[in-house]
Design a protein around this motif. Structure first.
Motif, PDB file in Angstrom:
ATOM      1  N   ILE A 167       0.870  -1.178   0.000  1.00  0.00           N
ATOM      2  CA  ILE A 167       0.000   0.000   0.000  1.00  0.00           C
ATOM      3  C   ILE A 167       0.900   1.219   0.000  1.00  0.00           C
ATOM      4  O   ILE A 167       1.605   1.485   0.984  1.00  0.00           O
ATOM      5  CB  ILE A 167      -0.931   0.012   1.225  1.00  0.00           C
ATOM      6  N   ALA A 168       0.923   1.928  -1.118  1.00  0.00           N
ATOM      7  CA  ALA A 168       1.871   3.030  -1.311  1.00  0.00           C
ATOM      8  C   ALA A 168       1.406   4.262  -0.555  1.00  0.00           C
ATOM      9  O   ALA A 168       0.674   5.102  -1.074  1.00  0.00           O
ATOM     10  CB  ALA A 168       2.026   3.334  -2.795  1.00  0.00           C
ATOM     11  N   LEU A 169       1.840   4.371   0.689  1.00  0.00           N
ATOM     12  CA  LEU A 169       1.525   5.530   1.517  1.00  0.00           C
ATOM     13  C   LEU A 169       2.826   6.125   2.031  1.00  0.00           C
ATOM     14  O   LEU A 169       3.623   5.412   2.661  1.00  0.00           O
ATOM     15  CB  LEU A 169       0.666   5.137   2.725  1.00  0.00           C
ATOM     16  N   PRO A 170       3.076   7.410   1.773  1.00  0.00           N
ATOM     17  CA  PRO A 170       4.282   8.041   2.327  1.00  0.00           C
ATOM     18  C   PRO A 170       4.103   8.266   3.821  1.00  0.00           C
ATOM     19  O   PRO A 170       3.400   9.171   4.246  1.00  0.00           O
ATOM     20  CB  PRO A 170       4.381   9.364   1.552  1.00  0.00           C
ATOM     21  N   LEU A 171       4.722   7.428   4.641  1.00  0.00           N
ATOM     22  CA  LEU A 171       4.523   7.466   6.086  1.00  0.00           C
ATOM     23  C   LEU A 171       5.776   7.972   6.791  1.00  0.00           C
ATOM     24  O   LEU A 171       6.897   7.577   6.448  1.00  0.00           O
ATOM     25  CB  LEU A 171       4.185   6.065   6.620  1.00  0.00           C
ATOM     26  N   GLY A 172       5.589   8.811   7.793  1.00  0.00           N
ATOM     27  CA  GLY A 172       6.699   9.212   8.640  1.00  0.00           C
ATOM     28  C   GLY A 172       6.989   8.138   9.675  1.00  0.00           C
ATOM     29  O   GLY A 172       6.182   7.228   9.896  1.00  0.00           O
ATOM     30  N   ARG A 173       8.144   8.252  10.325  1.00  0.00           N
ATOM     31  CA  ARG A 173       8.534   7.220  11.299  1.00  0.00           C
ATOM     32  C   ARG A 173       7.527   7.099  12.435  1.00  0.00           C
ATOM     33  O   ARG A 173       7.268   6.002  12.938  1.00  0.00           O
ATOM     34  CB  ARG A 173       9.914   7.556  11.866  1.00  0.00           C
ATOM     35  N   ASP A 174       6.968   8.216  12.867  1.00  0.00           N
ATOM     36  CA  ASP A 174       6.062   8.202  14.012  1.00  0.00           C
ATOM     37  C   ASP A 174       4.613   8.415  13.601  1.00  0.00           C
ATOM     38  O   ASP A 174       3.791   8.859  14.403  1.00  0.00           O
ATOM     39  CB  ASP A 174       6.481   9.293  15.014  1.00  0.00           C
ATOM     40  N   THR A 175       4.280   8.132  12.353  1.00  0.00           N
ATOM     41  CA  THR A 175       2.924   8.350  11.876  1.00  0.00           C
ATOM     42  C   THR A 175       1.945   7.382  12.549  1.00  0.00           C
ATOM     43  O   THR A 175       2.119   6.166  12.470  1.00  0.00           O
ATOM     44  CB  THR A 175       2.842   8.143  10.350  1.00  0.00           C
ATOM     45  N   PRO A 176       0.912   7.906  13.227  1.00  0.00           N
ATOM     46  CA  PRO A 176      -0.100   7.019  13.817  1.00  0.00           C
ATOM     47  C   PRO A 176      -0.864   6.292  12.707  1.00  0.00           C
ATOM     48  O   PRO A 176      -1.377   6.922  11.779  1.00  0.00           O
ATOM     49  CB  PRO A 176      -1.017   7.984  14.583  1.00  0.00           C
ATOM     50  N   LEU A 177      -0.915   4.975  12.796  1.00  0.00           N
ATOM     51  CA  LEU A 177      -1.562   4.180  11.747  1.00  0.00           C
ATOM     52  C   LEU A 177      -2.340   3.039  12.387  1.00  0.00           C
ATOM     53  O   LEU A 177      -1.866   2.395  13.325  1.00  0.00           O
ATOM     54  CB  LEU A 177      -0.519   3.639  10.773  1.00  0.00           C
ATOM     55  N   ASP A 178      -3.532   2.793  11.864  1.00  0.00           N
ATOM     56  CA  ASP A 178      -4.344   1.679  12.337  1.00  0.00           C
ATOM     57  C   ASP A 178      -4.848   0.903  11.130  1.00  0.00           C
ATOM     58  O   ASP A 178      -5.284   1.496  10.129  1.00  0.00           O
ATOM     59  CB  ASP A 178      -5.524   2.189  13.166  1.00  0.00           C
ATOM     60  N   LEU A 179      -4.781  -0.427  11.220  1.00  0.00           N
ATOM     61  CA  LEU A 179      -5.175  -1.295  10.120  1.00  0.00           C
ATOM     62  C   LEU A 179      -6.174  -2.321  10.648  1.00  0.00           C
ATOM     63  O   LEU A 179      -5.936  -2.945  11.688  1.00  0.00           O
ATOM     64  CB  LEU A 179      -3.940  -2.006   9.555  1.00  0.00           C
ATOM     65  N   ALA A 180      -7.292  -2.492   9.960  1.00  0.00           N
ATOM     66  CA  ALA A 180      -8.305  -3.462  10.404  1.00  0.00           C
ATOM     67  C   ALA A 180      -8.987  -4.076   9.189  1.00  0.00           C
ATOM     68  O   ALA A 180      -9.044  -3.469   8.107  1.00  0.00           O
ATOM     69  CB  ALA A 180      -9.342  -2.779  11.293  1.00  0.00           C
ATOM     70  N   ARG A 181      -9.489  -5.286   9.374  1.00  0.00           N
ATOM     71  CA  ARG A 181     -10.238  -5.978   8.308  1.00  0.00           C
ATOM     72  C   ARG A 181     -11.726  -5.807   8.581  1.00  0.00           C
ATOM     73  O   ARG A 181     -12.218  -6.117   9.660  1.00  0.00           O
ATOM     74  CB  ARG A 181      -9.871  -7.475   8.312  1.00  0.00           C
ATOM     75  N   VAL A 182     -12.462  -5.309   7.591  1.00  0.00           N
ATOM     76  CA  VAL A 182     -13.910  -5.133   7.689  1.00  0.00           C
ATOM     77  C   VAL A 182     -14.535  -5.841   6.490  1.00  0.00           C
ATOM     78  O   VAL A 182     -14.572  -5.296   5.386  1.00  0.00           O
ATOM     79  CB  VAL A 182     -14.316  -3.640   7.716  1.00  0.00           C
ATOM     80  N   ASP A 183     -14.984  -7.079   6.705  1.00  0.00           N
ATOM     81  CA  ASP A 183     -15.537  -7.897   5.620  1.00  0.00           C
ATOM     82  C   ASP A 183     -14.517  -7.994   4.481  1.00  0.00           C
ATOM     83  O   ASP A 183     -13.406  -8.463   4.697  1.00  0.00           O
ATOM     84  CB  ASP A 183     -16.879  -7.325   5.147  1.00  0.00           C
ATOM     85  N   ASP A 184     -14.881  -7.525   3.292  1.00  0.00           N
ATOM     86  CA  ASP A 184     -13.972  -7.607   2.153  1.00  0.00           C
ATOM     87  C   ASP A 184     -13.151  -6.332   1.961  1.00  0.00           C
ATOM     88  O   ASP A 184     -12.535  -6.137   0.907  1.00  0.00           O
ATOM     89  CB  ASP A 184     -14.761  -7.902   0.867  1.00  0.00           C
ATOM     90  N   ASP A 185     -13.146  -5.480   2.972  1.00  0.00           N
ATOM     91  CA  ASP A 185     -12.412  -4.224   2.893  1.00  0.00           C
ATOM     92  C   ASP A 185     -11.283  -4.195   3.910  1.00  0.00           C
ATOM     93  O   ASP A 185     -11.300  -4.906   4.914  1.00  0.00           O
ATOM     94  CB  ASP A 185     -13.342  -3.030   3.164  1.00  0.00           C
ATOM     95  N   LEU A 186     -10.300  -3.340   3.612  1.00  0.00           N
ATOM     96  CA  LEU A 186      -9.224  -3.062   4.543  1.00  0.00           C
ATOM     97  C   LEU A 186      -9.429  -1.635   5.035  1.00  0.00           C
ATOM     98  O   LEU A 186      -9.463  -0.696   4.237  1.00  0.00           O
ATOM     99  CB  LEU A 186      -7.881  -3.194   3.827  1.00  0.00           C
ATOM    100  N   ALA A 187      -9.631  -1.478   6.336  1.00  0.00           N
ATOM    101  CA  ALA A 187      -9.840  -0.143   6.909  1.00  0.00           C
ATOM    102  C   ALA A 187      -8.485   0.400   7.341  1.00  0.00           C
ATOM    103  O   ALA A 187      -7.822  -0.155   8.219  1.00  0.00           O
ATOM    104  CB  ALA A 187     -10.787  -0.218   8.090  1.00  0.00           C
ATOM    105  N   ILE A 188      -8.054   1.495   6.715  1.00  0.00           N
ATOM    106  CA  ILE A 188      -6.762   2.111   7.019  1.00  0.00           C
ATOM    107  C   ILE A 188      -7.008   3.504   7.585  1.00  0.00           C
ATOM    108  O   ILE A 188      -7.709   4.314   6.977  1.00  0.00           O
ATOM    109  CB  ILE A 188      -5.881   2.218   5.765  1.00  0.00           C
ATOM    110  N   THR A 189      -6.438   3.763   8.739  1.00  0.00           N
ATOM    111  CA  THR A 189      -6.531   5.079   9.357  1.00  0.00           C
ATOM    112  C   THR A 189      -5.122   5.626   9.541  1.00  0.00           C
ATOM    113  O   THR A 189      -4.292   5.010  10.208  1.00  0.00           O
ATOM    114  CB  THR A 189      -7.243   5.010  10.721  1.00  0.00           C
ATOM    115  N   VAL A 190      -4.854   6.765   8.918  1.00  0.00           N
ATOM    116  CA  VAL A 190      -3.534   7.405   8.991  1.00  0.00           C
ATOM    117  C   VAL A 190      -3.722   8.828   9.470  1.00  0.00           C
ATOM    118  O   VAL A 190      -4.380   9.622   8.801  1.00  0.00           O
ATOM    119  CB  VAL A 190      -2.827   7.399   7.618  1.00  0.00           C
TER     120      VAL A 190
END
Length: 389
Positions: A327-350
């Protein structure tokens, strides 16, 4: 036709750079329209002209317009909202509920975006340059087509659950469907990299750069391509000058160079970031804007962008026992990130921005094992399960 969206933290000079880019494109013979959706109404100041809600000629091949989103709300949305409220109340929904269902958050912004699309598709323009509002407002603006589609789904869901079939509802049903279809066309327009790209403007300051990196992540989440960054208001190098003024300039420029070096270390180097020096005099009018464009693009085509831009959001590779999802996301070292599976979707919170990303069909039966981040983004490992989730 191409659409270039300029945004950045408030006060970084995005309006000036959008106007300069539009002037450079027109100077190459492209019929160019520059549009401001920024409520600050400063595009006319950059040209030294009074702009209205209709395109005004600035120069040969160059027109400019200031979108009046408040007027668009008064003219377009109020009639449909009144029809919806009447239909819902007539179907047995309490008047307060009907009022709540027809209050659409951000409708003025989405109508401004709608007006940009109308102007782009109805005129003779080869290129449309959009001076957007500050990044927070722009991110909300670019997320609205998807968000409002969800709102309409909720609205129709309630209608279906209650079994609404009155003539009053049917009278507005087609209007709402057309709105939904139009929102989908807006989303398609924004996420087509062959048409729409973003130029992100920043100043070489750590606070501004931190916001720019968050913006890059949020735009990548929405599948909107960034084709370059502009580091504006770089202090001129004082050379061998002496004195307190030269010392101040040297210190400030060294600080800015440190920030640019940190950007390069994060993969945002000279091939992606282009500098523009600070001017002693406020750039107003076509000659001053064309001078800035000359420094910014240095004779190259302003449409080409600077680097490879943001890579495709999702890339899948097969490994023993499963798959890896990049998943091509430019992330900083301390970037708060949450990843979860919701049925057939991937829930990404940045950094507070959340999106549901539909997993490719190949990955839907898989189980998420773990995820890690690196310089290229997020890498998710999945295992084959053979079953369906």
């Amino acid at each position: 036709m191409r659409i270039l969206l300029f945004t950045g933290k408030g006060g970084v000079g995005k309006t000036t750079l959008a106007a300069a880019t539009a002037a450079a494109l027109a100077g190459r013979g492209r019929k160019t329209l520059v549009v401001s959706t920024d409520p600050a109404h400063s595009l006319g100041d950059a040209f030294g002209l009074l702009l209205t809600a209709e395109p005004s000629e600035v120069d040969i091949c160059l027109h400019a317009v200031q979108v009046d989103s408040r007027s668009l709300v008064d003219d377009v949305w109020q009639d449909l909202r009144s029809q919806l409220r009447s239909a819902l109340s007539g179907a047995g929904i309490e008047s307060l509920d009907a009022e709540e269902l027809t209050v659409l958050p951000g409708v003025d912004e989405v109508l401004a975006l709608t007006e940009v699309q109308r102007l782009a598709e109805s005129g003779p323009w080869d290129t449309v340059v959009v001076d957007c509002g500050p990044t927070a407002e722009t991110l909300r603006l670019l997320a609205l087509p998807e968000a409002i589609s969800g709102y309409l789904t909720k609205l129709f869901g309630k209608q279906a659950k209650l079994g609404l079939g009155s003539r009053r509802w049917n009278n507005v049903g087609e209007s709402v469907r057309r709105l939904g279809t139009h929102l989908e066309s807006l989303r398609t327009l924004l996420t087509d990299p062959s048409i729409t790209t973003v130029r992100l403007v920043l100043t070489p300051e750590r606070v501004v750069v931190a916001e720019a990196r968050r913006t890059l992540s949020a735009l990548a989440l929405r599948g909107i391509r960034v084709d370059g960054l502009i580091a504006n208001r770089l202090m001129p190098a004082p050379g061998f000058w002496r004195g307190s003024a030269a010392s101040w300039l040297r210190t400030r420029r060294n600080q800015q160079n440190e920030v640019l070096t940190e950007l390069a270390a994060a993969g945002l180097g000279a091939d992606v970031v282009r500098p523009v020096e600070h001017r002693a005099v406020e750039p107003v009018g076509l000659p001053a804007l064309l001078e800035i464009a000359g420094e910014l693009y240095n004779g190259t085509d302003p449409l080409t962008g600077y680097g490879k831009g943001v890579t495709p959001l999702l890339q899948v590779s097969e490994v023993d026992g499963g798959y890896r999802l990049r998943i091509a996301l430019p992330l900083g070292r301390d970037t708060p990130l949450d990843l979860a599976r919701v049925d057939d979707d991937l829930a990404i919170t940045v950094d507070g921005f959340r999106r549901l990303i539909a997993l490719p069909a190949l990955l839907r039966p898989c189980e998420i094992l773990h995820a890690e981040s690196d310089a290229e983004g997020l890498l998710v490992s999945l295992a084959r399960t053979g079953g369906k989730r």
